[in-house]
Design a protein around this motif. Structure first.
Motif, PDB file in Angstrom:
ATOM      1  N   SER A  13       0.821  -1.210   0.000  1.00 42.35           N
ATOM      2  CA  SER A  13       0.000   0.000   0.000  1.00 42.35           C
ATOM      3  C   SER A  13       0.856   1.262   0.000  1.00 42.35           C
ATOM      4  O   SER A  13       0.394   2.331  -0.390  1.00 42.35           O
ATOM      5  CB  SER A  13      -0.917   0.010   1.223  1.00 42.35           C
ATOM      6  OG  SER A  13      -0.148   0.069   2.417  1.00 42.35           O
ATOM      7  N   GLU A  14       2.094   1.151   0.446  1.00 41.98           N
ATOM      8  CA  GLU A  14       2.975   2.313   0.513  1.00 41.98           C
ATOM      9  C   GLU A  14       3.876   2.418  -0.718  1.00 41.98           C
ATOM     10  O   GLU A  14       4.855   3.156  -0.719  1.00 41.98           O
ATOM     11  CB  GLU A  14       3.811   2.248   1.793  1.00 41.98           C
ATOM     12  CG  GLU A  14       2.958   2.325   3.055  1.00 41.98           C
ATOM     13  CD  GLU A  14       3.767   2.393   4.332  1.00 41.98           C
ATOM     14  OE1 GLU A  14       5.001   2.249   4.246  1.00 41.98           O
ATOM     15  OE2 GLU A  14       3.171   2.572   5.394  1.00 41.98           O
ATOM     16  N   SER A  15       3.519   1.679  -1.750  1.00 47.85           N
ATOM     17  CA  SER A  15       4.316   1.670  -2.963  1.00 47.85           C
ATOM     18  C   SER A  15       3.460   2.113  -4.140  1.00 47.85           C
ATOM     19  O   SER A  15       2.262   2.331  -4.017  1.00 47.85           O
ATOM     20  CB  SER A  15       4.880   0.256  -3.195  1.00 47.85           C
ATOM     21  OG  SER A  15       5.676   0.217  -4.353  1.00 47.85           O
ATOM     22  N   ALA A  20       7.234  -0.712  -7.215  1.00 48.49           N
ATOM     23  CA  ALA A  20       7.161  -2.159  -7.021  1.00 48.49           C
ATOM     24  C   ALA A  20       7.920  -2.912  -8.115  1.00 48.49           C
ATOM     25  O   ALA A  20       8.578  -3.919  -7.846  1.00 48.49           O
ATOM     26  CB  ALA A  20       5.704  -2.615  -6.986  1.00 48.49           C
ATOM     27  N   LEU A  21       7.845  -2.427  -9.344  1.00 50.32           N
ATOM     28  CA  LEU A  21       8.576  -3.079 -10.438  1.00 50.32           C
ATOM     29  C   LEU A  21      10.081  -2.902 -10.274  1.00 50.32           C
ATOM     30  O   LEU A  21      10.849  -3.824 -10.560  1.00 50.32           O
ATOM     31  CB  LEU A  21       8.102  -2.519 -11.777  1.00 50.32           C
ATOM     32  CG  LEU A  21       6.676  -2.911 -12.173  1.00 50.32           C
ATOM     33  CD1 LEU A  21       6.192  -2.093 -13.352  1.00 50.32           C
ATOM     34  CD2 LEU A  21       6.600  -4.407 -12.490  1.00 50.32           C
ATOM     35  N   GLY A 249      -6.132  -4.557  -3.958  1.00 48.29           N
ATOM     36  CA  GLY A 249      -5.234  -3.940  -4.929  1.00 48.29           C
ATOM     37  C   GLY A 249      -3.824  -3.791  -4.419  1.00 48.29           C
ATOM     38  O   GLY A 249      -2.956  -3.322  -5.146  1.00 48.29           O
ATOM     39  N   TRP A 250      -3.586  -4.162  -3.157  1.00 45.06           N
ATOM     40  CA  TRP A 250      -2.240  -4.100  -2.591  1.00 45.06           C
ATOM     41  C   TRP A 250      -2.209  -4.974  -1.331  1.00 45.06           C
ATOM     42  O   TRP A 250      -3.246  -5.327  -0.783  1.00 45.06           O
ATOM     43  CB  TRP A 250      -1.863  -2.659  -2.239  1.00 45.06           C
ATOM     44  CG  TRP A 250      -2.777  -2.022  -1.219  1.00 45.06           C
ATOM     45  CD1 TRP A 250      -2.752  -2.180   0.132  1.00 45.06           C
ATOM     46  CD2 TRP A 250      -3.880  -1.143  -1.491  1.00 45.06           C
ATOM     47  NE1 TRP A 250      -3.734  -1.465   0.737  1.00 45.06           N
ATOM     48  CE2 TRP A 250      -4.451  -0.812  -0.238  1.00 45.06           C
ATOM     49  CE3 TRP A 250      -4.411  -0.606  -2.652  1.00 45.06           C
ATOM     50  CZ2 TRP A 250      -5.552   0.034  -0.129  1.00 45.06           C
ATOM     51  CZ3 TRP A 250      -5.497   0.225  -2.535  1.00 45.06           C
ATOM     52  CH2 TRP A 250      -6.057   0.542  -1.301  1.00 45.06           C
ATOM     53  N   ILE A 251      -1.017  -5.308  -0.886  1.00 48.71           N
ATOM     54  CA  ILE A 251      -0.874  -6.006   0.391  1.00 48.71           C
ATOM     55  C   ILE A 251      -0.820  -4.947   1.489  1.00 48.71           C
ATOM     56  O   ILE A 251       0.040  -4.066   1.461  1.00 48.71           O
ATOM     57  CB  ILE A 251       0.394  -6.871   0.407  1.00 48.71           C
ATOM     58  CG1 ILE A 251       0.309  -7.942  -0.693  1.00 48.71           C
ATOM     59  CG2 ILE A 251       0.588  -7.543   1.766  1.00 48.71           C
ATOM     60  CD1 ILE A 251       1.537  -8.819  -0.792  1.00 48.71           C
ATOM     61  N   PRO A 252      -1.712  -5.001   2.470  1.00 47.95           N
ATOM     62  CA  PRO A 252      -1.775  -3.938   3.473  1.00 47.95           C
ATOM     63  C   PRO A 252      -0.617  -3.998   4.464  1.00 47.95           C
ATOM     64  O   PRO A 252      -0.042  -5.059   4.712  1.00 47.95           O
ATOM     65  CB  PRO A 252      -3.103  -4.210   4.185  1.00 47.95           C
ATOM     66  CG  PRO A 252      -3.308  -5.680   4.041  1.00 47.95           C
ATOM     67  CD  PRO A 252      -2.752  -6.027   2.681  1.00 47.95           C
ATOM     68  N   THR A 253      -0.286  -2.864   5.018  1.00 50.17           N
ATOM     69  CA  THR A 253       0.671  -2.822   6.121  1.00 50.17           C
ATOM     70  C   THR A 253       0.017  -3.447   7.354  1.00 50.17           C
ATOM     71  O   THR A 253      -1.189  -3.719   7.373  1.00 50.17           O
ATOM     72  CB  THR A 253       1.064  -1.374   6.456  1.00 50.17           C
ATOM     73  OG1 THR A 253      -0.118  -0.670   6.877  1.00 50.17           O
ATOM     74  CG2 THR A 253       1.668  -0.680   5.239  1.00 50.17           C
ATOM     75  N   LYS A 254       0.818  -3.633   8.405  1.00 53.16           N
ATOM     76  CA  LYS A 254       0.285  -4.246   9.619  1.00 53.16           C
ATOM     77  C   LYS A 254      -0.832  -3.403  10.222  1.00 53.16           C
ATOM     78  O   LYS A 254      -1.864  -3.935  10.656  1.00 53.16           O
ATOM     79  CB  LYS A 254       1.423  -4.461  10.628  1.00 53.16           C
ATOM     80  CG  LYS A 254       2.376  -5.591  10.250  1.00 53.16           C
ATOM     81  CD  LYS A 254       3.491  -5.769  11.256  1.00 53.16           C
ATOM     82  CE  LYS A 254       4.535  -4.666  11.145  1.00 53.16           C
ATOM     83  NZ  LYS A 254       5.698  -4.928  12.035  1.00 53.16           N
ATOM     84  N   PRO A 310       4.227  -7.446   3.843  1.00 51.60           N
ATOM     85  CA  PRO A 310       3.725  -6.087   3.585  1.00 51.60           C
ATOM     86  C   PRO A 310       4.702  -5.180   2.851  1.00 51.60           C
ATOM     87  O   PRO A 310       4.279  -4.334   2.060  1.00 51.60           O
ATOM     88  CB  PRO A 310       3.432  -5.551   4.992  1.00 51.60           C
ATOM     89  CG  PRO A 310       3.191  -6.769   5.819  1.00 51.60           C
ATOM     90  CD  PRO A 310       4.099  -7.818   5.258  1.00 51.60           C
ATOM     91  N   GLU A 311       6.008  -5.320   3.106  1.00 50.11           N
ATOM     92  CA  GLU A 311       6.984  -4.417   2.516  1.00 50.11           C
ATOM     93  C   GLU A 311       8.170  -5.192   1.955  1.00 50.11           C
ATOM     94  O   GLU A 311       8.445  -6.328   2.373  1.00 50.11           O
ATOM     95  CB  GLU A 311       7.494  -3.413   3.559  1.00 50.11           C
ATOM     96  CG  GLU A 311       6.420  -2.518   4.145  1.00 50.11           C
ATOM     97  CD  GLU A 311       5.836  -1.555   3.132  1.00 50.11           C
ATOM     98  OE1 GLU A 311       6.502  -1.275   2.113  1.00 50.11           O
ATOM     99  OE2 GLU A 311       4.705  -1.068   3.357  1.00 50.11           O
ATOM    100  N   LEU A 312       8.905  -4.563   1.026  1.00 48.46           N
ATOM    101  CA  LEU A 312      10.091  -5.182   0.452  1.00 48.46           C
ATOM    102  C   LEU A 312      11.089  -5.556   1.540  1.00 48.46           C
ATOM    103  O   LEU A 312      11.690  -6.631   1.493  1.00 48.46           O
ATOM    104  CB  LEU A 312      10.748  -4.243  -0.562  1.00 48.46           C
ATOM    105  CG  LEU A 312      12.090  -4.728  -1.131  1.00 48.46           C
ATOM    106  CD1 LEU A 312      11.910  -5.975  -1.975  1.00 48.46           C
ATOM    107  CD2 LEU A 312      12.759  -3.622  -1.938  1.00 48.46           C
ATOM    108  N   ARG A 313      11.272  -4.693   2.522  1.00 51.06           N
ATOM    109  CA  ARG A 313      12.270  -4.980   3.568  1.00 51.06           C
ATOM    110  C   ARG A 313      11.917  -6.256   4.327  1.00 51.06           C
ATOM    111  O   ARG A 313      12.810  -6.989   4.763  1.00 51.06           O
ATOM    112  CB  ARG A 313      12.404  -3.804   4.529  1.00 51.06           C
ATOM    113  CG  ARG A 313      11.148  -3.435   5.289  1.00 51.06           C
ATOM    114  CD  ARG A 313      11.396  -2.293   6.265  1.00 51.06           C
ATOM    115  NE  ARG A 313      10.165  -1.893   6.951  1.00 51.06           N
ATOM    116  CZ  ARG A 313       9.352  -0.947   6.522  1.00 51.06           C
ATOM    117  NH1 ARG A 313       9.645  -0.313   5.386  1.00 51.06           N
ATOM    118  NH2 ARG A 313       8.251  -0.633   7.189  1.00 51.06           N
TER     119      ARG A 313
END
Length: 332
Positions: A13-15, A20-21, A249-254, A310-313
């Motif tokens: 969701s923060e991207s 993302a690509l 439409g996105w993976i949500p944060t926690k 949720p995030e790349l990290r």
């Protein structure tokens, strides 16, 4: 045994799509530095949170930023395409990145019924022709059409010095038999259907003389069991809403996942909280225990690991922890 990665190119969701690509190439570079053997990109259509409708384009982008890790599609959905075009595309990639290219094949639609209709005429009929399509594709790859065949003089140019390795992906004895028949390596989608994994992989090994058998597993590893479960809860919110035809439409944060959970009815919350048995979620000790058991049970040559977070990290940290668990499985 080796460790490899399957990337479905998720968006958080923060991207943004653009970020993302780019992140998938960043993750591939990190995977190469960690010693992972392969980096494959999946094919999906009409899914806002998974940005991989054209894996071959992403592979060219990733290949230009990496040096040694093998690259591939997991998988090109052959019912949608003509074998000749697929052979041309992957021969081109094999020329650009010598000795590094894999071609995984699948027979699923990869998206909605509307997407399948837009991509190919009569998708069910195309699936019924899968055997013939694979045979034609392999003749183009191996350059061994019978002289009497109408395509015997046709090359899928440019012809590479080292042709791409070809794999069949699937979750059934039918896909395993197709791989054996056409002398292809086989990847079982354990993350999609864990219950038949032993039976299908045994069927493949019993029919194949020297093909390699892999399993693609879903893993999310974190510093603590609690943190891994919190991260996976976000993924489950996204997955369950997708299954209910209410895609985010996105993976949500926690924090977003907790907010969405509070709006759900008790049965849906329970389904999310229980998680899914097909994903191995935990700290290093727990993940190692589960994967050790799976490796012994399935007797595979390689684990291909799919990680959603949720995030790349979070994804990168999970892959880093895996490389620490199994330093002997990565090809440093």
């Amino acid at each position: 045994m080796k460790l490899s990665i399957l990337d479905q190119v998720p968006r958080s969701s923060e991207s943004t799509n653009e970020i993302a690509l780019k992140e998938t190439a960043d993750l591939a570079v990190a995977a190469e530095n960690l010693g992972y053997h392969r980096y494959w990109v999946a094919e999906h259509h009409d899914l806002d949170a998974l940005l991989s409708p054209s894996p071959e384009i992403l592979l060219a982008y990733i290949g230009a930023k990496t040096h040694s890790i093998r690259l591939g599609a997991g998988a090109i959905l052959l019912p949608h395409y003509k074998p000749y075009k697929v052979a041309e595309t992957f021969n081109m990639l094999a020329n650009l990145f010598p000795g590094r290219m894999d071609l995984g094949l699948g027979r699923s639609p990869g998206g909605s019924a509307e997407a399948s209709e837009a991509l190919s005429t009569n998708f069910i009929e195309q699936i019924n022709q899968m055997d013939a399509k694979v045979e034609e594709l392999m003749h183009f790859i191996r350059r061994d059409f019978p002289e009497s065949h109408r395509f015997s003089s046709l090359n899928a140019a440019p012809i590479p010095f080292e042709k791409p390795q070809v794999f069949m992906l699937g979750t059934s004895e039918k896909s395993a038999a197709l791989a054996s028949k056409h002398r292809l390596h086989y990847v079982y989608g354990h993350f999609m259907k864990e219950e038949d994994s032993e039976t299908v992989l045994h069927a493949y090994r019993s029919q194949s003389n020297n093909g390699q058998a892999f399993a693609c597993v879903s893993v999310l590893c974190a510093d603590t069991q609690e943190e891994a479960e919190r991260l996976h809860r976000s993924v489950r919110v996204w997955q369950v809403l997708q299954s209910m035809n209410q895609p985010m439409g996105w993976i949500p944060t926690k924090s977003e996942a907790e907010y969405v959970l509070n709006q759900m009815d008790a049965d849906t919350r329970r389904k999310i909280e229980e998680g899914d048995t097909s994903t191995i979620v935990g700290d290093k000790q727990y993940v190692k225990k589960r994967l050790d058991h799976l490796a012994k049970t399935l007797e595979v040559d390689e684990f291909m690991v799919l990680t959603h977070a949720p995030e790349l990290r979070d994804r990168l940290h999970s892959y880093r922890l895996l490389s620490e668990i199994y330093p002997q499985l990565v090809s440093l």
